[in-house]
Design a protein around this motif. Sequence first.
Motif, PDB file in Angstrom:
ATOM      1  N   TYR A  15      38.187  15.335   9.450  1.00 23.13           N
ATOM      2  CA  TYR A  15      38.004  14.874  10.782  1.00 23.13           C
ATOM      3  C   TYR A  15      37.713  16.213  11.868  1.00 23.13           C
ATOM      4  O   TYR A  15      36.944  15.694  12.779  1.00 23.13           O
ATOM      5  N   ILE A  16      37.865  17.148  11.474  1.00 21.02           N
ATOM      6  CA  ILE A  16      37.178  18.295  11.747  1.00 21.02           C
ATOM      7  C   ILE A  16      35.603  17.872  12.455  1.00 21.02           C
ATOM      8  O   ILE A  16      34.643  17.896  13.068  1.00 21.02           O
ATOM      9  N   ALA A  17      35.142  17.569  11.203  1.00 21.12           N
ATOM     10  CA  ALA A  17      33.419  17.325  11.226  1.00 21.12           C
ATOM     11  C   ALA A  17      32.933  16.282  12.051  1.00 21.12           C
ATOM     12  O   ALA A  17      32.214  16.146  12.497  1.00 21.12           O
ATOM     13  N   GLN A  18      34.038  15.082  11.965  1.00 17.19           N
ATOM     14  CA  GLN A  18      34.147  13.701  13.209  1.00 17.19           C
ATOM     15  C   GLN A  18      33.927  14.395  13.713  1.00 17.19           C
ATOM     16  O   GLN A  18      33.206  13.807  15.798  1.00 17.19           O
ATOM     17  N   ILE A  19      34.762  14.932  14.929  1.00 16.17           N
ATOM     18  CA  ILE A  19      35.763  15.589  15.993  1.00 16.17           C
ATOM     19  C   ILE A  19      34.419  16.566  16.714  1.00 16.17           C
ATOM     20  O   ILE A  19      34.049  16.607  17.332  1.00 16.17           O
ATOM     21  N   PHE A 147      39.643   8.447  18.047  1.00 12.61           N
ATOM     22  CA  PHE A 147      39.127   9.115  15.891  1.00 12.61           C
ATOM     23  C   PHE A 147      40.784   8.388  15.265  1.00 12.61           C
ATOM     24  O   PHE A 147      41.875   8.842  16.177  1.00 12.61           O
ATOM     25  N   THR A 148      40.820   7.211  14.269  1.00 11.86           N
ATOM     26  CA  THR A 148      41.803   6.770  13.520  1.00 11.86           C
ATOM     27  C   THR A 148      42.390   7.780  12.602  1.00 11.86           C
ATOM     28  O   THR A 148      41.770   8.365  11.997  1.00 11.86           O
ATOM     29  N   ILE A 149      43.815   8.708  12.991  1.00  7.47           N
ATOM     30  CA  ILE A 149      43.722   9.626  12.038  1.00  7.47           C
ATOM     31  C   ILE A 149      45.183   8.968  11.016  1.00  7.47           C
ATOM     32  O   ILE A 149      46.561   8.643  11.120  1.00  7.47           O
ATOM     33  N   TYR A 150      44.221   8.433   9.766  1.00  7.49           N
ATOM     34  CA  TYR A 150      45.156   8.036   9.034  1.00  7.49           C
ATOM     35  C   TYR A 150      46.166   9.299   7.854  1.00  7.49           C
ATOM     36  O   TYR A 150      46.222  10.986   7.966  1.00  7.49           O
ATOM     37  N   PRO A 151      47.537   9.149   7.423  1.00  7.27           N
ATOM     38  CA  PRO A 151      48.117  10.312   6.837  1.00  7.27           C
ATOM     39  C   PRO A 151      46.445  10.217   5.331  1.00  7.27           C
ATOM     40  O   PRO A 151      46.068   9.837   5.191  1.00  7.27           O
ATOM     41  N   VAL A 316      42.820   2.780  -1.935  1.00  5.35           N
ATOM     42  CA  VAL A 316      41.093   3.263  -1.885  1.00  5.35           C
ATOM     43  C   VAL A 316      40.588   2.385  -0.557  1.00  5.35           C
ATOM     44  O   VAL A 316      40.089   3.236   0.035  1.00  5.35           O
ATOM     45  N   ALA A 317      41.952   1.709  -0.389  1.00  2.00           N
ATOM     46  CA  ALA A 317      41.053   1.099   0.904  1.00  2.00           C
ATOM     47  C   ALA A 317      41.266   2.192   2.585  1.00  2.00           C
ATOM     48  O   ALA A 317      40.419   2.058   3.289  1.00  2.00           O
ATOM     49  N   ARG A 322      38.953   6.948   5.693  1.00  2.00           N
ATOM     50  CA  ARG A 322      39.197   7.681   6.256  1.00  2.00           C
ATOM     51  C   ARG A 322      37.299   8.260   6.675  1.00  2.00           C
ATOM     52  O   ARG A 322      37.845   9.319   7.174  1.00  2.00           O
ATOM     53  N   ARG A 323      36.605   7.838   5.583  1.00  2.00           N
ATOM     54  CA  ARG A 323      35.512   8.150   4.627  1.00  2.00           C
ATOM     55  C   ARG A 323      34.966   7.306   6.197  1.00  2.00           C
ATOM     56  O   ARG A 323      33.366   7.905   6.241  1.00  2.00           O
TER      57      ARG A 323
END
Length: 407
Positions: A15-19, A147-151, A316-317, A322-323
Amino acid sequence: MEEKRALGLIERPRYIAQIEPFIETDVVKVLSGLRRSGKSGMLKLIQRWLREHGVRENQFISVNFEDYNFRSLTRPDALHEYLAAKIAEVNGRAYVFLDEIQEVSNFERVVNSLRATTGADIYLTGSNSALLSGELATHLAGRYVQFTIYPFGFEEFVHARQTILASATFRDYLDVGGMPYLATKELDSHSNAIYLRDIYGSVVLKDIVARHAIRDIHLFEKISTFALANTGNVISSGSMTKFLKSENVRVSTQTVLNYLEYCTQAYLLNETRRFDVVGKEQLKTLSKFYAADHALRGAIVGDGDAQIQGVLENIVALEAMRRGYDVQVGVLPAGEVDFVLKKDRLTRYIQVTYLMADARNEEREFGALERISDNYPKTVVSMDPLLRPRAGIEHREISEFLLAEDW
């Protein structure tokens, strides 16, 4: 290590890399996702990143709208006055963090005004995708990124457990799931289930029932539970209305569709649409829904390991999401591919199965992928300790696959 334990911060580098490319720009950063999925933790991780890059603590302005101390700021005029005054006191650039912003009416006008007039670097979190994207698109078109933050995925779960509890296994992840609080605690299964059912109740009552003024809560819960129970299965509004009719509940197809949409807006469910692999087009009918967290699903449905196939697909989905992949269900003239993953110019096909128990099972999983004529990567994922790749198609053990970087 001691700092991480004290702050309860678990690294989430993807997430940090995306943001990171948007940090310290006038683009508003919006972090959305299921309640308690780690959005507040991500704000702390961003603040830590900023401190490591020279930003002082007194440049941060933070408001959590679920904190009763900030109850007076849920009115837009009061919030604007408060933030404008705080920003004016900062020597240098101000960094504004607004947690659960959907509690503020007309918040988008406040955010846009501050962005345009103060030069502050602004971060928001929220628990409803439709509210955030709809309101922000009206006033901040082209000036925000979401950005969607998933568990936690398995990779993050392992890191959390090893940081706090020293060890982690895939069986632990199957049982506990990815909600950050549970990943960093060692509770009994009953306590885990209580916590997860409380999250479900909070999402239903705060993000769905209250927002959409749903009067028949029992009906809504029947529909959401049906979707959770059928993780990995194609769901149609017709099949759901037929099921409800068998339970002596009459409901319109539109109501079913609306309720499923509300669940996806609140991140309780993630919808994957079907993709015609041969015709290379997305199909408009039928979808599969995957739970925000497989253990949350288990706590609500209560079927234990009975639906292990669907649970593994769910894991897996969400890891693919997340990726950054667009996740679709592949439709073939004869059969189906569990997942068609697309990102940039990359396409990848994935089949998920519990165990390659016999030749018939092997033929079903590999055969579907062999019928696809293009040369994109194809992978069968299972819990088998002994792997049997075939005809250029990978066979990967699921825990190794979830930790791998090569997809």
